[in-house]
Each structure stands twice: as structure tokens, then as C-alpha cells.
Design an enzyme around this catalytic site. Structure first.
Site, PDB file in Angstrom:
ATOM      1  N   GLY A 151       0.796  -1.218   0.000  1.00 43.09           N
ATOM      2  CA  GLY A 151       0.000   0.000   0.000  1.00 43.09           C
ATOM      3  C   GLY A 151       0.825   1.262   0.000  1.00 43.09           C
ATOM      4  CB  THR A 152       4.356   1.844   0.581  1.00 40.29           C
ATOM      5  OG1 THR A 152       4.912   0.771  -0.194  1.00 40.29           O
ATOM      6  CG2 THR A 152       4.134   1.369   2.005  1.00 40.29           C
ATOM      7  N   GLY A 163      12.416  -1.366   2.422  1.00 42.78           N
ATOM      8  CA  GLY A 163      12.027  -1.834   1.101  1.00 42.78           C
ATOM      9  C   GLY A 163      12.651  -1.072  -0.048  1.00 42.78           C
ATOM     10  CB  ILE A 214      11.132  12.812  -0.835  1.00 46.97           C
ATOM     11  CG1 ILE A 214      11.437  13.144   0.627  1.00 46.97           C
ATOM     12  CG2 ILE A 214       9.704  12.335  -0.997  1.00 46.97           C
ATOM     13  CD1 ILE A 214      11.378  11.963   1.573  1.00 46.97           C
ATOM     14  CG  LEU A 215      12.948   7.591  -3.801  1.00 48.02           C
ATOM     15  CD1 LEU A 215      13.023   6.080  -3.920  1.00 48.02           C
ATOM     16  CD2 LEU A 215      14.166   8.248  -4.451  1.00 48.02           C
ATOM     17  N   PRO A 260       6.879  12.487  -3.883  1.00 44.81           N
ATOM     18  CG  PRO A 260       7.423  14.710  -4.323  1.00 44.81           C
ATOM     19  CD  PRO A 260       7.423  13.350  -4.945  1.00 44.81           C
ATOM     20  CB  THR A 295       3.769   7.376  -2.679  1.00 43.26           C
ATOM     21  OG1 THR A 295       5.114   7.650  -3.089  1.00 43.26           O
ATOM     22  CG2 THR A 295       2.933   7.069  -3.914  1.00 43.26           C
ATOM     23  N   GLY A 310       8.594   4.735   5.960  1.00 49.16           N
ATOM     24  CA  GLY A 310       7.321   4.135   6.325  1.00 49.16           C
ATOM     25  C   GLY A 310       6.999   4.187   7.798  1.00 49.16           C
ATOM     26  CD  GLU A 311       8.850   0.462  10.263  1.00 48.85           C
ATOM     27  OE1 GLU A 311       8.595  -0.359  11.146  1.00 48.85           O
ATOM     28  OE2 GLU A 311       9.832   0.366   9.495  1.00 48.85           O
TER      29      GLU A 311
END
Length: 703
Positions: free
Chosen positions: A467-468, A509, A591-592, A594, A596, A666-667
Site C-alpha cells: 500500500g506504499t 524496502g 524523497i522519491l 512526494p 506517496t 514508512g515508520e
């Protein structure tokens, strides 16, 4: 001019806010999840959990269940397929009569329909020889011990300098105990698997964050070659760590399929998930800080006590962030654990950092109050030049920049530091701040890049998109490395038949997958650059892996950092706490994407809000199970609970990470949020509450 590549820079450089590739499939319902694959003649399974907290199964009466219409079989420890020894003992289901905790699976009913399977499971009668059990965690438990290492391979204890002497001599000290209850992942998609055997080959559609690991585990358990197992996790409806390792549903579905000779589908009931798919273990944390009158820390101790199960050891690394964050010439960080008759804890969103930073950042706020010093200023005064624990240089560290920009965007100043002075009618208002950190983790991965004769490209890697937006970001990495428009790049992910890759966990990931994809695409571009004329009909394919690069220990301490600011209102009549505003600023490499990325940051902050105000469960000492086992009793934030959340980031150039210059995101949004909210509650009320979650029953007595 090479006909394979357009002139000029790629039209979509890294950092473009591209829309998620699978977005339309998700919103139209055409994305198929593990339980939505129904092969011909598919049977359905329903598990039978143990109803005692500790003991042994003495008898399983399946006669009534087997007479029900449509029932195919009931598997027990007496007739289930035998499994090989596993590295993870939680996977050895239906292998013996031992019951290590309530909810451990003791049987599995299989039938032609889901309804029939559930009825059969209800009809199974299990007899037990019960034993005395213990599920209560205390700081003085007689069976507490110090493990050698904690999760992540960190030493359980680290000491530098003379903490006891420095703390005794410090003119200003804080000594406080903070508690975080058991927490549960509860992804929207329950843990599910659909399995079948064909000519000795096992295929499983599994709700997993990494099908490479599931494939390896199933091959070992069923004594197969890895090439004889295919595990597909193409779409995954959340995991938050609970799907980061192989779970019982994949093993049970494969066992039932082998036993019946039919495909079998198993979705774990939500009420049973807390007992079988892991949880965040509770922590009892003591933090002691000593500082001079100038606010500079001279002593720091962080001690964490937690539980594990009797099945296998799992120790939440809550005290580890204290080794990274602040100047501390004299420090002690320790972990102790006790094995109880409880379900085995496991990974859960920002493991270690989330509970550990709640305690540390709350203690920093208490120190700021004792010093009468602005809590933002206090954190900046304790900014280390190198990582305190190892003295390694940081690859990049812009925590101070996050604090400054966050304070400006949030409107931190002018702030009256006195608690309980801002009021709107019956509402008390307050603001709080906390820092955040999360390590940069990268693991070896492999990828394949293919150039087709028609001018298209295909990237194959066993990444998992939980879902990322991983599909989209990986396509961007490939497009940049190849120097072609993103539309020309196709992605294949989510199957163990693809080149093996790191699971989607630990915010590792994209850093792991992207590196392998970049390496494969760079090699493919070099090959195409030297090629003259049209491509052969089957095109060119290049494979690459990052085993060598990732095996080398970095000389740098690599972490993301951030700052979270919160404004809360506290109802003096009901004790209800609501968050009005959340602002987060992060330094997390490049940041690959923005679009997501912002979703991940705000999602993490929402999880931190839930941790602060509503999430938590308790172990019933009499029955030995979690009292809150569904979404009616285990509360997570709803739309009405979530205010306007702002997520921003600094442009961080870190050349010591990977070819993309990216860190995991993600965290880290989770990590500082609970403490920022707790600190804001103190500012609103003047009451320092140290026991999460901050529910009305805890708040009201202090108003």
C-alpha cells in the site's frame, strides 16, 4: 543517436509526484488479494483455537464435525502432515499436544464452503489437561533475565562512562516510569492464504510482506526445494509488521491442501489474530536523565522490561534509540525480558523506536519543565557531533533543521510555557513536541531488467507493495537509471518466482529494492549503449544483486530524523483528549515520490495518534488471553479522530546510502507522535500521565 534512448534528461526525474500505478485497480476492486483467488474445487478452512492458557490436549473429538454436510476433514496433531523443524517454532502448528498459550491452534476444519467449515470447527470438542499459567508482566518478576541481544541484533546492554556517579552529581534530574500496553497490528486485510499442490509443486497466494521468506519457510517445512514452491503476494492490504514473517495461515492452508488433495483457502478470523500473528509486547520503561543547569545531559539511563512467550524469544528493542539521540557521556541502556504464557510478540510498526522514543521524549519534556527551558531548545542543546554509542560519524543528521522548521510551520512561538492556562470554555489547550528517529536498514536484493524489441522495458523483482506505492517508485528509479520515460517501464513484483528481494519491513524496502533495480538498469543501459541495430526478438536481459554492497558494514551511523508538533484539547467535563493539529518535519534522504511519501508520513502520524489516545489491550490474568480482540474493543483512529495533519521534509543529500540517496520513511512518522501528544496533554492540564493510551478514565481524575 542511440535509438533506444531519447535525448536529454528523463521526463520524470526522481522526486516527481506520480500517481500510484495500481490506484485504479484498488478503487475499482479489481486488485485481487490472497483470499480472492478461488481455484476450481476450492475448499475452505476454519481454525480451532485452544481455550486454555497452558496445558496439553488430551483428546479431540471430531465425530460430530465430520458428519456435517460438506465437511472434508478435520486436521489435528494426530493426523496433520508432519513438518520439518522450523527456525520459527510458531509455525509448527498441529504437530504436538502442547498448548503454550490461549488461542494456539489445536485443529483445523476443512469443508466445501466457508459456512460449513465454520460450523465444523464449532462442532470439534477438545479436552485438555490444564496447567498453572502466568501472563502478568511486572518489573520484579522472578524469571526476568537479560538476553544476549534484542531485536535487530543489538546488544541488550550498553554502558558508557559512570552513569551512577554522573546522575548522583547532576543538579537537575528526572526519574520516571513509562508504560506502553500490548498493541496489535490489525491490518484491514486479515491474514489469509489460498494453497494448492500440483505434481508436487506448492502454490500459495499469501497475505505477506515478503513472499521470498514465505517460500523459503514453506520449502523447509515441507522438505521441498525452493523451486518447488511459488508464493504470490501481489496485493497486500496492510501488514504493519504482522505480515513481515511467515504466519500460520500459509502453513495450515498448505497442510490442508496436501491432506485433502484440493485447493484450500483460509482467512484467519480477526478475533484470533492477536493470538497468532504477533503483537507489540508491553514495555515498562524507566528513564533517568541528569543535566547541568544549562540543560546539557550528563547522564542518561533507559531500562526496558518486556515479555516474550515460552515458544520463542522476541525482545522489543525499546532502549536502543537512547544510544543514538542525544549527547550522553555517561549512559546505561538495558533490556530485560520474562517468558510468559502469552502469544509470541513480533514486529509492529517502528518496533523498538515507537515505544522507546515515547518514553525518552516524554522524559526530555519533563527535564525541560524542571529546567524551565523551552523543550525545542533543550533538544538542540543536546545535539551530538557523532553517534554517542559508537562515536561513528552520521551519514547525515538534520534533526535541528527539522525542529527549527517544524517550530516555524507550527507556530511554536510565542508559546506560554505554563501548563493549564489556555482555555476555551470547558476545553484546556496545550502544545507539545518530540523528536523522531529510525535507522536506515538495507538488505541484499536481486533484480532483472529486460529490454524488449518493441522499445519497452520490464523490471522483475520480488518486492511487495503493501500500500506504499512501491510499484510506482521502483518504476521511477528504473526510468531514471535507463534514461527513458516512465511509461516505457513495466513492473513485475510480488512473486517468489521473481528475483529474491528484501521483505517490505523495517522501512528497508525501497532502499534495498531500488538499489538492485538501479544496478540492473544501469548495466542494461550500458549494454544497449554498445549495441548497434535493432534488438533481437527476445531482447536483452540483465540481472544484478547487491549482496556484495550490502555485506559491507557502513562506517557511518545512518538514520532518518524528524520532529513532531501537536496541539490538543482536553475536555474538563469528560476527560476526552482530541488532537487539533499535527505537524511533522522529516529528514529522510531524497524523497522519491512526494505524493506517496506524504501519504506514508501522515499515515504514520495517524498511527502514532492511535497509540497515544486509544490503542491498547490487556491480558486477562484469569483466562490468559487478550481482552480486546476485535475492532469494537480495540480502538483505532477513525476519520473524526484525525485532524489536519501536515507532513513536510527537508531536502537532504546523503551520498552514503544507496544510488537513490533515499532513506526509509514508512515508520518514522509514528515514532515521535505519541510523545508529542502526551507532552501537549501535560501542557494543557499540568498533569503528567505516563501510561498509554491517554483515555478519558486516566485523564479525568487529574482535571
Amino acid at each position: 543517436m542511440n535509438p533506444h534512448f531519447p535525448p536529454g534528461p528523463p521526463p520524470y526525474p526522481l522526486g516527481a509526484p506520480l500517481v500510484r500505478r495500481e490506484g485504479r485497480e484498488k478503487v475499482t476492486g479489481t486488485a485481487r488479494y490472497a483470499a480472492e483467488h478461488t481455484p476450481p474445487a476450492c475448499a475452505y478452512a476454519w481454525p480451532v483455537p485452544a481455550t486454555v492458557a497452558r496445558g496439553r490436549v488430551t483428546a479431540v473429538d471430531t465425530a460430530a464435525a465430520l458428519t456435517l454436510p460438506g465437511v472434508c476433514a478435520v486436521l489435528t496433531h494426530e493426523n496433520a502432515p508432519r513438518l520439518a523443524t522450523a527456525d520459527d517454532p510458531t509455525l509448527l502448528v498441529l504437530q504436538e499436544d502442547r498448548v503454550p498459550h490461549r488461542g494456539w491452534y489445536v485443529a483445523l476444519a476443512v469443508a466445501d464452503s466457508l459456512e460449513a467449515a465454520r460450523a465444523a470447527a464449532d462442532a470439534v470438542r477438545v479436552s485438555y489437561a490444564t496447567e498453572e499459567h502466568d501472563v502478568e508482566l511486572t518489573t520484579g518478576h522472578p524469571r526476568l533475565y537479560e538476553p544476549e541481544t534484542v531485536n535487530g541484533g543489538y546488544p541488550a546492554t550498553r554502558e558508557r562512562g559512570d552513569f551512577d556517579g554522573a546522575f548522583a552529581d547532576a543538579p537537575v534530574t528526572v526519574d520516571a516510569l513509562y508504560t506502553v500496553p500490548p498493541l496489535h497490528n490489525h491490518p484491514m486485510e486479515p491474514h489469509a492464504a489460498t494453497a494448492w499442490w500440483s505434481d508436487g509443486h506448492l502454490t500459495v497466494h499469501d497475505a505477506s510482506q515478503g513472499s521470498t521468506k514465505v517460500c523459503e519457510d514453506l520449502a523447509a517445512l515441507f522438505k521441498l526445494e525452493k523451486s518447488d514452491v511459488t508464493v504470490v503476494s501481489e496485493h497486500v492490504g496492510g501488514g504493519f509488521g504482522s505480515k513481515g514473517t511467515t504466519r500460520p495461515q500459509a502453513v495450515l492452508a498448505a497442510m490442508a491442501a496436501r491432506h485433502t488433495g484440493r485447493p484450500v483457502k483460509l482467512s484467519l478470523p480477526r478475533r484470533e489474530m492477536p493470538a497468532v500473528v504477533g503483537h507489540r509486547a508491553p514495555t515498562l520503561q524507566r528513564v533517568r536523565l541528569g543535566a547541568g543547569r544549562d540543560g546539557v545531559l550528563t547522564a542518561l539511563a533507559h531500562e526496558s522490561v518486556t515479555h516474550t512467550s515460552t515458544v520463542t524469544e522476541f525482545v522489543e528493542q525499546a532502549a536502543v534509540p537512547g544510544r543514538v539521540m542525544y549527547t550522553s557521556p555517561n549512559s546505561r541502556t538495558t533490556h530485560r525480558v520474562v517468558p510468559l504464557d502469552v502469544p509470541t510478540p513480533s514486529w509492529m510498526r517502528a518496533p523498538g523506536e515507537a515505544p522507546g522514543m515515547y518514553a525518552l521524549e516524554s522524559a526530555l519534556d519533563e527535564l525541560a519543565v524542571a529546567l524551565d527551558l523551552d523543550p525545542v531548545e533543550l533538544r538542540m542543546r543536546n545535539e551530538p557531533d557523532t553517534e554517542p554509542d559508537s562515536d561513528r560519524a552520521f551519514s547525515s543528521r538534520h534533526l535541528v533543521g527539522c525542529l527549527r522548521e517544524g517550530a516555524e510551520r507550527f507556530g511554536w512561538q510565542p508559546r506560554d510555557p505554563r501548563p493549564g492556562v489556555r482555555r476555551e470554555g470547558r476545553l484546556l489547550l496545550g502544545t507539545g513536541v518530540a523528536s523522531a528517529t529510525y535507522p536506515v536498514l538495507i538488505a541484499a536484493s536481486a533484480a532483472e531488467a529486460h529490454a524488449a524489441a518493441d522499445g519497452g522495458f520490464r523490471i522483475r523483482i520480488n518486492a511487495t507493495d503493501i500500500g506504499t506505492g512501491a510499484r510506482t517508485a521502483l518504476a521511477q528509479v528504473a526510468a531514471v537509471a535507463l534514461g527513458v520515460p516512465e511509461e516505457r517501464v513495466g513492473m513485475e513484483i510480488g512473486s517468489s518466482d521473481l528475483p529474491p528481494a528484501m521483505l517490505a519491513g523495517g522501512s528497508a524496502g525501497m532502499g534495498s529494492w531500488g538499489w538492485a533495480v538501479h544496478k540492473a538498469c544501469t548495466a542494461l543501459r550500458a549494454r544497449l549503449r554498445d549495441h548497434v541495430g535493432p534488438l533481437p526478438a527476445d531482447g536483452f536481459t540483465v540481472t544484478a544483486d547487491t549482496r556484495q554492497e550490502t555485506s559491507e558494514r557502513s562506517p557511518y551511523s545512518r538514520h532518518s530524523f524528524g520532529a513532531t508538533f501537536a496541539e490538543v484539547q482536553v475536555d474538563t467535563v469528560t476527560g476526552e483528549v482530541r488532537v487539533r493539529r499535527l505537524t511533522g518535519v522529516y529528514a529522510a534522504g531524497r524523497i522519491l515520490n512526494p505524493r506517496t511519501a506524504r501519504s506514508q508520513f501522515t499515515g504514520g502520524m495517524t498511527m502514532g495518534l492511535g497509540m497515544a489516545l486509544m490503542e491498547g489491550s490487556s491480558l486477562d490474568p484469569a483466562f490468559g488471553d487478550f481482552a480486546e480482540r476485535d475492532l469494537a474493543s480495540y480502538h483505532v483512529p477513525a476519520c473524526a479522530d484525525v485532524p489536519w495533519i501536515e507532513a513536510h521534509w527537508l531536502d537532504e543529500d546523503d551520498p552514503h546510502l544507496n544510488p537513490m540517496g533515499s532513506k526509509g520513511i514508512g515508520e518514522i512518522g509514528i515514532v515521535g507522535t505519541a510523545a508529542a501528544i502526551g507532552n501537549a496533554v501535560w501542557h494543557a492540564t499540568g498533569a503528567r500521565l505516563r501510561d498509554l493510551p491517554l483515555t478519558p478514565d486516566k485523564v479525568l481524575p487529574h482535571l
